[in-house]
Design a protein around this motif. Structure first.
Motif, PDB file in Angstrom:
ATOM      1  N   GLY A  29      14.552 -17.967  10.442  1.00  0.00           N
ATOM      2  CA  GLY A  29      15.185 -17.196  11.510  1.00  0.00           C
ATOM      3  C   GLY A  29      16.486 -17.854  11.946  1.00  0.00           C
ATOM      4  N   VAL A  52       5.710  -9.487  12.278  1.00  0.00           N
ATOM      5  CA  VAL A  52       6.578 -10.615  11.913  1.00  0.00           C
ATOM      6  C   VAL A  52       7.802 -10.659  12.849  1.00  0.00           C
ATOM      7  CG1 VAL A  52       7.995 -11.641  10.078  1.00  0.00           C
ATOM      8  CG2 VAL A  52       5.771 -10.670   9.516  1.00  0.00           C
ATOM      9  N   ALA A  53       8.318  -9.495  13.218  1.00  0.00           N
ATOM     10  CA  ALA A  53       9.447  -9.453  14.166  1.00  0.00           C
ATOM     11  C   ALA A  53       9.026 -10.025  15.520  1.00  0.00           C
ATOM     12  CB  ALA A  53       9.958  -8.019  14.343  1.00  0.00           C
ATOM     13  N   GLN A  54       7.817  -9.667  15.967  1.00  0.00           N
ATOM     14  CA  GLN A  54       7.312 -10.196  17.230  1.00  0.00           C
ATOM     15  C   GLN A  54       7.174 -11.717  17.150  1.00  0.00           C
ATOM     16  OE1 GLN A  54       5.884 -10.468  21.067  1.00  0.00           O
ATOM     17  NE2 GLN A  54       6.578  -8.560  20.140  1.00  0.00           N
ATOM     18  N   GLU A  99       8.868 -13.772  15.175  1.00  0.00           N
ATOM     19  CA  GLU A  99      10.213 -14.357  15.178  1.00  0.00           C
ATOM     20  C   GLU A  99      10.822 -14.353  16.585  1.00  0.00           C
ATOM     21  OE1 GLU A  99      12.227 -15.954  12.883  1.00  0.00           O
ATOM     22  OE2 GLU A  99      10.365 -16.033  11.745  1.00  0.00           O
ATOM     23  N   GLY A 100      10.645 -13.246  17.298  1.00  0.00           N
ATOM     24  CA  GLY A 100      11.198 -13.157  18.653  1.00  0.00           C
ATOM     25  C   GLY A 100      10.566 -14.192  19.578  1.00  0.00           C
ATOM     26  N   GLN A 101       9.259 -14.368  19.481  1.00  0.00           N
ATOM     27  CA  GLN A 101       8.590 -15.348  20.356  1.00  0.00           C
ATOM     28  C   GLN A 101       8.932 -16.777  19.947  1.00  0.00           C
ATOM     29  OE1 GLN A 101       7.031 -14.581  23.118  1.00  0.00           O
ATOM     30  NE2 GLN A 101       6.217 -12.516  22.923  1.00  0.00           N
ATOM     31  N   LEU A 123      11.787 -17.618  18.793  1.00  0.00           N
ATOM     32  CA  LEU A 123      13.119 -17.796  19.385  1.00  0.00           C
ATOM     33  C   LEU A 123      12.988 -18.249  20.846  1.00  0.00           C
ATOM     34  CD1 LEU A 123      16.146 -15.392  18.968  1.00  0.00           C
ATOM     35  CD2 LEU A 123      15.493 -16.159  21.226  1.00  0.00           C
ATOM     36  N   PHE A 124      12.112 -17.604  21.588  1.00  0.00           N
ATOM     37  CA  PHE A 124      11.939 -17.997  22.993  1.00  0.00           C
ATOM     38  C   PHE A 124      11.304 -19.385  23.107  1.00  0.00           C
ATOM     39  CE2 PHE A 124      12.103 -13.303  24.106  1.00  0.00           C
ATOM     40  CZ  PHE A 124      13.369 -13.405  24.630  1.00  0.00           C
TER      41      PHE A 124
END
Lengths: 205, 205
Positions: free
Chosen positions: B110, B164-166, B168-170, B172-173
């Motif tokens: 990511g 997988v998007a979820q 990656e987003g988490q 990131l946080f």
């Protein structure tokens, strides 16, 4: 004085384009000034450092984005409809960016988070504040939807975090595949994350 | 020869640490060699360019991660339970990384997507393949769960992308807030995205 503030704008605008295109780390002040068409001396007149410039670029970008988010999320439509419009406008913005520069540039705040938040604490702090604001804005819409019994989630703040995380993850994929249509998945996923009920027909009018 | 392959390993290992710490763009070959403790001549003996090194770092990292994903996702547990374990192991890995280097480093793929996919097409292609593999692995588990009637989603590939998007987003946080516990939200969100039913009690044994 008119000329000075013009130079500041030129530096900001060049820095923004270069950061979107190539990220922050690889950029040098000389390159930014060259792209902006201003002498290097001007840079340090307006910005203490490259980091100070990055913070100014971030602030300017967030001011514009917050205005858009506020307009959509404080609108008159049903709360969930407002969220849907937010995602649609995000997709449109990514598509417009792609048409003008050839590639989906993604989310500047997400990009900078992954590139630099472990390096400069000032930037990390600013990005945290921005994402907190985004979560707060989405939270208040979800809370409205919850009051209307349109969603089943109870922890609306946590739900807002998940929606923003989903948005960031899908924007990452839109960038990776250079395909803004990836963002079409955000709305149904948001509905699933919120446990949204099918809209009820109005009881009379 | 033993010494040569040792130098290659040292370069790879130094590059990986430096990329996790500071990203790819800002790194120079000289700095990588210095951190690896090998002469600069060795670098070009093993790698044609900095980009070739980046691809090798990515491949090595994915080989290790894929092994972990395969072990967890091909296990004997119920399909959804395997997904839960994948998220738990991801959280643990981020926490261990944080304890050893002070910060949550996030997902290398990511990070690199957001930093460089608009710059080097070879890297963008490789990262696309890796994310496709991840989606495929998650998809096959969701398809198993669907066969067992444990989830309500019908397009399992699209659902896998969203999961997988979820993730990656988490991640990131987790990186932004330097807090691996952020990943605790991935499992309940995955259940919501899949429309997972409550596990049914086994009919006898």
């Amino acid at each position: 004085m008119g000329r000075s503030s013009d130079a500041r704008e030129k530096i900001l605008s060049a820095a923004r384009s270069l950061i979107e295109l190539r990220g922050y780390s690889a950029l040098g002040v000389a390159e930014i000034c060259k792209a902006a068409g201003v002498p290097k001396g001007s840079f340090y007149y307006f910005f203490e450092s490259k980091e100070a410039l990055a913070l100014a670029v971030i602030d300017e970008h967030w001011a514009a984005q917050r205005e858009g988010w506020t307009r959509v999320l404080n609108g008159d439509a049903r709360p969930l409809e407002r969220l849907r419009r937010l995602f649609e406008e995000t997709e449109t913005a990514q598509r417009v960016g792609q048409q003008s520069c050839g590639t989906v540039s993604g989310c500047m705040f997400g990009n900078l988070t992954l590139e630099m938040s472990n390096q400069t604490e000032a930037v990390r702090g600013r990005l945290q504040e921005i994402f907190e604001s985004q979560v707060e804005m989405v939270d208040s819409v979800i809370a409205e939807a919850a009051e209307r019994d349109e969603v089943t989630v109870t922890d609306t703040r946590e739900a807002a975090r998940s929606v923003v995380a989903q948005l960031e993850g899908q924007v990452l994929f839109a960038k990776l595949y250079n395909n803004a249509s990836r963002l079409g998945a955000v709305w149904p996923n948001c509905m699933a994350l919120l446990g949204a009920r099918a809209p009820r027909a109005p009881v009379d009018a």
